[in-house]
Write a protein that holds these residues in place. Structure first.
Motif, PDB file in Angstrom:
ATOM      1  N   ARG A 110      -5.184   6.554 -12.114  1.00  0.00           N
ATOM      2  CA  ARG A 110      -5.932   5.286 -11.994  1.00  0.00           C
ATOM      3  C   ARG A 110      -6.694   4.989 -13.286  1.00  0.00           C
ATOM      4  O   ARG A 110      -6.724   3.852 -13.753  1.00  0.00           O
ATOM      5  CB  ARG A 110      -6.890   5.334 -10.807  1.00  0.00           C
ATOM      6  CG  ARG A 110      -6.199   5.298  -9.468  1.00  0.00           C
ATOM      7  CD  ARG A 110      -7.166   5.029  -8.329  1.00  0.00           C
ATOM      8  NE  ARG A 110      -8.281   5.960  -8.260  1.00  0.00           N
ATOM      9  CZ  ARG A 110      -8.270   7.101  -7.571  1.00  0.00           C
ATOM     10  NH1 ARG A 110      -7.196   7.459  -6.888  1.00  0.00           N
ATOM     11  NH2 ARG A 110      -9.335   7.876  -7.550  1.00  0.00           N
ATOM     12  N   SER A 114      -4.478  11.751  -8.962  1.00  0.00           N
ATOM     13  CA  SER A 114      -4.617  10.314  -8.686  1.00  0.00           C
ATOM     14  C   SER A 114      -5.697   9.657  -9.529  1.00  0.00           C
ATOM     15  O   SER A 114      -5.495   8.570 -10.082  1.00  0.00           O
ATOM     16  CB  SER A 114      -4.919  10.073  -7.203  1.00  0.00           C
ATOM     17  OG  SER A 114      -3.833  10.465  -6.408  1.00  0.00           O
ATOM     18  N   TYR A 174      -5.821  -1.090  -6.399  1.00  0.00           N
ATOM     19  CA  TYR A 174      -4.734  -1.679  -5.614  1.00  0.00           C
ATOM     20  C   TYR A 174      -4.863  -3.202  -5.583  1.00  0.00           C
ATOM     21  O   TYR A 174      -3.896  -3.929  -5.827  1.00  0.00           O
ATOM     22  CB  TYR A 174      -4.760  -1.100  -4.189  1.00  0.00           C
ATOM     23  CG  TYR A 174      -3.806  -1.770  -3.241  1.00  0.00           C
ATOM     24  CD1 TYR A 174      -2.434  -1.608  -3.380  1.00  0.00           C
ATOM     25  CD2 TYR A 174      -4.274  -2.572  -2.209  1.00  0.00           C
ATOM     26  CE1 TYR A 174      -1.551  -2.221  -2.516  1.00  0.00           C
ATOM     27  CE2 TYR A 174      -3.401  -3.190  -1.340  1.00  0.00           C
ATOM     28  CZ  TYR A 174      -2.043  -3.017  -1.495  1.00  0.00           C
ATOM     29  OH  TYR A 174      -1.174  -3.644  -0.643  1.00  0.00           O
ATOM     30  N   TRP A 197       0.837  -1.198   0.000  1.00  0.00           N
ATOM     31  CA  TRP A 197       0.000   0.000   0.000  1.00  0.00           C
ATOM     32  C   TRP A 197       0.877   1.256   0.000  1.00  0.00           C
ATOM     33  O   TRP A 197       0.579   2.235  -0.682  1.00  0.00           O
ATOM     34  CB  TRP A 197      -0.952  -0.024   1.190  1.00  0.00           C
ATOM     35  CG  TRP A 197      -1.889   1.146   1.230  1.00  0.00           C
ATOM     36  CD1 TRP A 197      -1.893   2.164   2.130  1.00  0.00           C
ATOM     37  CD2 TRP A 197      -2.953   1.447   0.314  1.00  0.00           C
ATOM     38  NE1 TRP A 197      -2.895   3.077   1.842  1.00  0.00           N
ATOM     39  CE2 TRP A 197      -3.559   2.647   0.719  1.00  0.00           C
ATOM     40  CE3 TRP A 197      -3.452   0.816  -0.825  1.00  0.00           C
ATOM     41  CZ2 TRP A 197      -4.630   3.235   0.050  1.00  0.00           C
ATOM     42  CZ3 TRP A 197      -4.524   1.403  -1.500  1.00  0.00           C
ATOM     43  CH2 TRP A 197      -5.100   2.587  -1.062  1.00  0.00           C
ATOM     44  N   ASN A 231      -3.363   7.519  -5.046  1.00  0.00           N
ATOM     45  CA  ASN A 231      -4.443   7.875  -4.124  1.00  0.00           C
ATOM     46  C   ASN A 231      -4.025   9.117  -3.345  1.00  0.00           C
ATOM     47  O   ASN A 231      -2.872   9.257  -2.957  1.00  0.00           O
ATOM     48  CB  ASN A 231      -4.739   6.719  -3.160  1.00  0.00           C
ATOM     49  CG  ASN A 231      -5.999   6.943  -2.367  1.00  0.00           C
ATOM     50  OD1 ASN A 231      -6.958   7.522  -2.839  1.00  0.00           O
ATOM     51  ND2 ASN A 231      -6.006   6.474  -1.130  1.00  0.00           N
ATOM     52  N   GLY A 232      -4.979  10.022  -3.158  1.00  0.00           N
ATOM     53  CA  GLY A 232      -4.735  11.192  -2.326  1.00  0.00           C
ATOM     54  C   GLY A 232      -4.028  12.353  -2.981  1.00  0.00           C
ATOM     55  O   GLY A 232      -3.733  13.348  -2.334  1.00  0.00           O
ATOM     56  N   ASN A 248     -11.879   2.361  -8.370  1.00  0.00           N
ATOM     57  CA  ASN A 248     -11.467   3.347  -7.374  1.00  0.00           C
ATOM     58  C   ASN A 248     -10.098   2.928  -6.833  1.00  0.00           C
ATOM     59  O   ASN A 248      -9.541   1.902  -7.241  1.00  0.00           O
ATOM     60  CB  ASN A 248     -12.519   3.489  -6.270  1.00  0.00           C
ATOM     61  CG  ASN A 248     -12.696   2.225  -5.453  1.00  0.00           C
ATOM     62  OD1 ASN A 248     -11.799   1.396  -5.320  1.00  0.00           O
ATOM     63  ND2 ASN A 248     -13.870   2.056  -4.886  1.00  0.00           N
ATOM     64  N   ALA A 249      -9.544   3.693  -5.916  1.00  0.00           N
ATOM     65  CA  ALA A 249      -8.175   3.463  -5.433  1.00  0.00           C
ATOM     66  C   ALA A 249      -7.990   2.079  -4.816  1.00  0.00           C
ATOM     67  O   ALA A 249      -7.042   1.364  -5.139  1.00  0.00           O
ATOM     68  CB  ALA A 249      -7.786   4.546  -4.434  1.00  0.00           C
ATOM     69  N   LYS A 250      -8.882   1.698  -3.924  1.00  0.00           N
ATOM     70  CA  LYS A 250      -8.744   0.416  -3.228  1.00  0.00           C
ATOM     71  C   LYS A 250      -8.905  -0.764  -4.195  1.00  0.00           C
ATOM     72  O   LYS A 250      -8.158  -1.740  -4.130  1.00  0.00           O
ATOM     73  CB  LYS A 250      -9.793   0.351  -2.116  1.00  0.00           C
ATOM     74  CG  LYS A 250      -9.578  -0.758  -1.130  1.00  0.00           C
ATOM     75  CD  LYS A 250     -10.566  -0.611   0.015  1.00  0.00           C
ATOM     76  CE  LYS A 250     -10.384  -1.705   1.035  1.00  0.00           C
ATOM     77  NZ  LYS A 250     -11.375  -1.599   2.112  1.00  0.00           N
ATOM     78  N   TYR A 267       2.192   1.786  -3.416  1.00  0.00           N
ATOM     79  CA  TYR A 267       1.058   2.244  -4.225  1.00  0.00           C
ATOM     80  C   TYR A 267       0.843   3.748  -4.035  1.00  0.00           C
ATOM     81  O   TYR A 267       0.712   4.498  -5.000  1.00  0.00           O
ATOM     82  CB  TYR A 267      -0.181   1.442  -3.816  1.00  0.00           C
ATOM     83  CG  TYR A 267      -1.453   1.770  -4.545  1.00  0.00           C
ATOM     84  CD1 TYR A 267      -1.724   1.235  -5.797  1.00  0.00           C
ATOM     85  CD2 TYR A 267      -2.410   2.605  -3.969  1.00  0.00           C
ATOM     86  CE1 TYR A 267      -2.913   1.512  -6.459  1.00  0.00           C
ATOM     87  CE2 TYR A 267      -3.597   2.898  -4.624  1.00  0.00           C
ATOM     88  CZ  TYR A 267      -3.837   2.345  -5.868  1.00  0.00           C
ATOM     89  OH  TYR A 267      -5.011   2.631  -6.523  1.00  0.00           O
ATOM     90  N   LEU A 268       0.836   4.166  -2.770  1.00  0.00           N
ATOM     91  CA  LEU A 268       0.654   5.586  -2.465  1.00  0.00           C
ATOM     92  C   LEU A 268       1.803   6.428  -3.006  1.00  0.00           C
ATOM     93  O   LEU A 268       1.596   7.548  -3.484  1.00  0.00           O
ATOM     94  CB  LEU A 268       0.513   5.802  -0.960  1.00  0.00           C
ATOM     95  CG  LEU A 268      -0.755   5.240  -0.316  1.00  0.00           C
ATOM     96  CD1 LEU A 268      -0.708   5.440   1.199  1.00  0.00           C
ATOM     97  CD2 LEU A 268      -2.001   5.851  -0.913  1.00  0.00           C
TER      98      LEU A 268
END
Length: 176
Positions: free
Chosen positions: A141, A137, A159, A123, A132-133, A154-156, A126-127
């Motif tokens: 994605r 982002s 991932y 994670w 994400n954030g 979405n982000a999750k 990934y960040l």
């Protein structure tokens, strides 16, 4: 002459079935929407054991919900995503609106979810890629989703899908 597809394709409705059968020699199971009856889940489980299953749902929230429900209930299903831009009319989104060429392209990028797979990217990694954030982002994605034929997660969800494809931070950085 039609191309024969060995696996049973899970779709949302009759229109999807009709379009796929107009292009391919295939069998389908229809979910008839988001509230999938137990009898349909059992049918999908039997198909998975005997021939394998490809989940090919619409690129929208209900389609993602159906896909998630089936993947949780039936392990080892193959998944196909079609880009929303390739499966829409002015007012509707759905597999039945895609061209034959776009459906063939989507089917060429079929993959199987593997539960409890070892992480290929953490994670934190990934960040660090800004997925994400960050201000851009969502755009990153979207780009990865298009390049890898993963829909617009979405982000999750992205991932999870990147890990399921065993992509590393370096692999993803090269794609970006």
């Amino acid at each position: 002459m039609y191309v024969k597809i060995k696996e049973v394709i899970v779709v949302e409705g009759k229109n999807d079935t009709n379009v796929l059968k107009s292009y391919f020699e295939c069998d389908t199971i229809e979910t008839y929407g988001m509230n999938i009856p137990d009898s349909v889940i059992q049918q999908i489980k039997m198909a998975q054991k005997s021939r394998g299953v490809i989940i090919f749902t619409d690129p929208d929230y209900p389609g993602e919900y159906i896909r998630r429900t089936i993947n949780q209930a039936v392990s080892g299903c193959k998944n196909v995503y079609i880009d929303k831009k390739k499966a829409r009319t002015e007012k509707k989104v759905g597999v039945e609106h895609a061209t034959k060429e776009d459906i063939i392209e989507a089917l060429a990028h079929t993959f199987t979810y593997v539960e409890n797979q070892e992480e290929s990217i953490s994670w934190e990694e990934y960040l660090s890629l800004g997925l994400n954030g960050e201000v851009d982002s969502a755009e990153k994605r979207k780009k990865l989703g298009e390049l890898l034929h993963l829909g617009k997660p979405n982000a999750k969800t992205l991932y999870k899908r990147l890990n399921m494809l065993s992509l590393t931070k370096d692999d993803i950085a090269q794609l970006l």
